[in-house]
Design an enzyme around this catalytic site. Structure first.
Site, PDB file in Angstrom:
ATOM      1  N   ARG A 228       5.144  10.817  -2.324  1.00  0.00           N
ATOM      2  CA  ARG A 228       4.781  10.530  -0.947  1.00  0.00           C
ATOM      3  C   ARG A 228       6.004  10.726  -0.043  1.00  0.00           C
ATOM      4  O   ARG A 228       7.007  10.034  -0.201  1.00  0.00           O
ATOM      5  CB  ARG A 228       4.353   9.058  -0.906  1.00  0.00           C
ATOM      6  CG  ARG A 228       4.172   8.487   0.441  1.00  0.00           C
ATOM      7  CD  ARG A 228       4.216   6.956   0.376  1.00  0.00           C
ATOM      8  NE  ARG A 228       3.939   6.424   1.678  1.00  0.00           N
ATOM      9  CZ  ARG A 228       4.281   5.223   2.080  1.00  0.00           C
ATOM     10  NH1 ARG A 228       4.914   4.401   1.267  1.00  0.00           N
ATOM     11  NH2 ARG A 228       4.000   4.824   3.287  1.00  0.00           N
TER      12      ARG A 228
ATOM     13  N   ALA B 172       3.079  -0.802   4.852  1.00  0.00           N
ATOM     14  CA  ALA B 172       2.614  -0.886   6.242  1.00  0.00           C
ATOM     15  C   ALA B 172       2.134  -2.283   6.628  1.00  0.00           C
ATOM     16  O   ALA B 172       2.098  -2.619   7.823  1.00  0.00           O
ATOM     17  CB  ALA B 172       1.511   0.145   6.478  1.00  0.00           C
TER      18      ALA B 172
ATOM     19  N   GLU C 118      12.788  -9.360   1.658  1.00  0.00           N
ATOM     20  CA  GLU C 118      11.989  -8.237   2.178  1.00  0.00           C
ATOM     21  C   GLU C 118      12.800  -6.965   1.942  1.00  0.00           C
ATOM     22  O   GLU C 118      13.963  -6.878   2.330  1.00  0.00           O
ATOM     23  CB  GLU C 118      11.756  -8.467   3.674  1.00  0.00           C
ATOM     24  CG  GLU C 118      10.959  -7.370   4.342  1.00  0.00           C
ATOM     25  CD  GLU C 118      10.800  -7.619   5.855  1.00  0.00           C
ATOM     26  OE1 GLU C 118      11.148  -8.730   6.332  1.00  0.00           O
ATOM     27  OE2 GLU C 118      10.352  -6.690   6.543  1.00  0.00           O
TER      28      GLU C 118
ATOM     29  N   TYR D 176      11.231   8.790   1.377  1.00  0.00           N
ATOM     30  CA  TYR D 176      11.254   7.748   0.333  1.00  0.00           C
ATOM     31  C   TYR D 176      11.918   8.180  -0.978  1.00  0.00           C
ATOM     32  O   TYR D 176      12.075   7.354  -1.876  1.00  0.00           O
ATOM     33  CB  TYR D 176       9.819   7.270   0.050  1.00  0.00           C
ATOM     34  CG  TYR D 176       9.155   6.671   1.272  1.00  0.00           C
ATOM     35  CD1 TYR D 176       9.642   5.493   1.834  1.00  0.00           C
ATOM     36  CD2 TYR D 176       8.067   7.292   1.877  1.00  0.00           C
ATOM     37  CE1 TYR D 176       9.047   4.952   2.971  1.00  0.00           C
ATOM     38  CE2 TYR D 176       7.463   6.749   3.007  1.00  0.00           C
ATOM     39  CZ  TYR D 176       7.964   5.582   3.551  1.00  0.00           C
ATOM     40  OH  TYR D 176       7.381   5.040   4.666  1.00  0.00           O
TER      41      TYR D 176
ATOM     42  N   PRO E  24       0.788  -1.224   0.000  1.00  0.00           N
ATOM     43  CA  PRO E  24       0.000   0.000   0.000  1.00  0.00           C
ATOM     44  C   PRO E  24       0.824   1.279   0.000  1.00  0.00           C
ATOM     45  O   PRO E  24       1.870   1.349   0.641  1.00  0.00           O
ATOM     46  CB  PRO E  24      -0.823  -0.103   1.295  1.00  0.00           C
ATOM     47  CG  PRO E  24      -0.156  -1.138   2.116  1.00  0.00           C
ATOM     48  CD  PRO E  24       0.510  -2.077   1.163  1.00  0.00           C
ATOM     49  N   ASN E  25       0.307   2.228  -0.733  1.00  0.00           N
ATOM     50  CA  ASN E  25       0.839   3.597  -0.834  1.00  0.00           C
ATOM     51  C   ASN E  25       2.109   3.715  -1.683  1.00  0.00           C
ATOM     52  O   ASN E  25       2.557   4.825  -1.965  1.00  0.00           O
ATOM     53  CB  ASN E  25       1.076   4.213   0.561  1.00  0.00           C
ATOM     54  CG  ASN E  25      -0.202   4.255   1.378  1.00  0.00           C
ATOM     55  OD1 ASN E  25      -1.190   4.813   0.918  1.00  0.00           O
ATOM     56  ND2 ASN E  25      -0.214   3.633   2.547  1.00  0.00           N
TER      57      ASN E  25
ATOM     58  N   HIS F 191      12.815  -2.745   2.161  1.00  0.00           N
ATOM     59  CA  HIS F 191      12.252  -1.455   2.582  1.00  0.00           C
ATOM     60  C   HIS F 191      13.139  -0.330   2.093  1.00  0.00           C
ATOM     61  O   HIS F 191      14.367  -0.398   2.232  1.00  0.00           O
ATOM     62  CB  HIS F 191      12.143  -1.384   4.108  1.00  0.00           C
ATOM     63  CG  HIS F 191      11.256  -2.436   4.666  1.00  0.00           C
ATOM     64  ND1 HIS F 191       9.885  -2.378   4.562  1.00  0.00           N
ATOM     65  CD2 HIS F 191      11.556  -3.607   5.284  1.00  0.00           C
ATOM     66  CE1 HIS F 191       9.369  -3.468   5.116  1.00  0.00           C
ATOM     67  NE2 HIS F 191      10.365  -4.232   5.549  1.00  0.00           N
TER      68      HIS F 191
ATOM     69  N   ARG G  49      13.169   4.543  12.582  1.00  0.00           N
ATOM     70  CA  ARG G  49      11.909   5.283  12.568  1.00  0.00           C
ATOM     71  C   ARG G  49      11.052   4.932  13.802  1.00  0.00           C
ATOM     72  O   ARG G  49      11.574   4.435  14.796  1.00  0.00           O
ATOM     73  CB  ARG G  49      11.194   5.010  11.244  1.00  0.00           C
ATOM     74  CG  ARG G  49      12.040   5.469  10.046  1.00  0.00           C
ATOM     75  CD  ARG G  49      11.336   5.245   8.731  1.00  0.00           C
ATOM     76  NE  ARG G  49      10.102   6.018   8.650  1.00  0.00           N
ATOM     77  CZ  ARG G  49       9.162   5.810   7.717  1.00  0.00           C
ATOM     78  NH1 ARG G  49       9.326   4.851   6.808  1.00  0.00           N
ATOM     79  NH2 ARG G  49       8.074   6.549   7.695  1.00  0.00           N
TER      80      ARG G  49
ATOM     81  N   ASN H  99       8.141  -5.511  -0.918  1.00  0.00           N
ATOM     82  CA  ASN H  99       8.054  -4.369  -0.007  1.00  0.00           C
ATOM     83  C   ASN H  99       6.589  -4.281   0.402  1.00  0.00           C
ATOM     84  O   ASN H  99       5.773  -3.731  -0.335  1.00  0.00           O
ATOM     85  CB  ASN H  99       8.505  -3.072  -0.676  1.00  0.00           C
ATOM     86  CG  ASN H  99       8.447  -1.905   0.308  1.00  0.00           C
ATOM     87  OD1 ASN H  99       7.898  -2.024   1.403  1.00  0.00           O
ATOM     88  ND2 ASN H  99       9.014  -0.775  -0.089  1.00  0.00           N
TER      89      ASN H  99
END
Ligand code: DQA
Length: 151
Positions: free
Chosen positions: A19, A78, A99, A24, A11-12, A101, A108, A75
């Site tokens: 964004r 969330a 995985e 990012y 998502p996103n 990111h 964070r 990725n």
């Protein structure tokens, strides 16, 4: 051709480039796809590059490729921090799962420090920016060369 690498974005990530660019970066998901395709082509792999904001579509993609892919780069956005269902899907995979990111999630908010997905991941990349995707493609090729077709 050595096979297909599935690259899944959660998502996103369709808004990548617009964004929170201070976190990012300014590259779009289309830029990432172009880079991954170029790297994969050099290494003799094809790419199936997908993005979805829907958990079930990510799970369906994992099911589709759980045996046939050369590797799965994911990725999960969330969903990383919330989705037991994606973890369960990845646990059915017979191929390497990377995985990936963009940001260094460990630097964070505390809720980003835990990943369900890591429990099923062969390896994890975080904080390499969008370059991490290309590194992940190279690593799938590296594992394939070593004949490591399973986790
Ligand atoms: C992300 C990190 C997640 O915590 C966040 O929810 C994202 C993107 C990353 O690529 O850094 O959507 O997975």
């Amino acid at each position: 051709m050595n096979g297909t690498i599935l690259i899944l974005n959660g998502p996103n990530l369709n808004l990548l480039g617009r964004r929170q660019p201070h976190i990012y970066g300014r590259e779009t998901l289309q830029d990432v796809e172009t880079q991954c395709r170029a790297v994969a082509k050099d290494l003799g792999f094809e790419i199936d590059f997908r993005q979805s904001n829907a958990e079930f579509q990510i799970i369906d993609s994992i099911h589709e490729y759980r045996v046939s892919a050369a590797g799965i780069i994911i990725n999960p956005g969330a969903f990383t921090h919330t989705s037991v269902a994606i973890l369960d899907a990845l646990n059915t995979c017979e191929v390497p799962v990377i995985e990936c990111h963009i940001s260094n999630v460990h630097k964070r908010e505390a809720f980003r420090h835990h990943s369900y997905v890591s429990l099923a991941a062969t390896c994890v990349l975080a904080g390499f920016g969008t370059h991490g995707y290309s590194l992940a493609v190279r690593h799938v090729a590296h594992l394939a060369k070593q004949g490591k077709v399973t986790q």
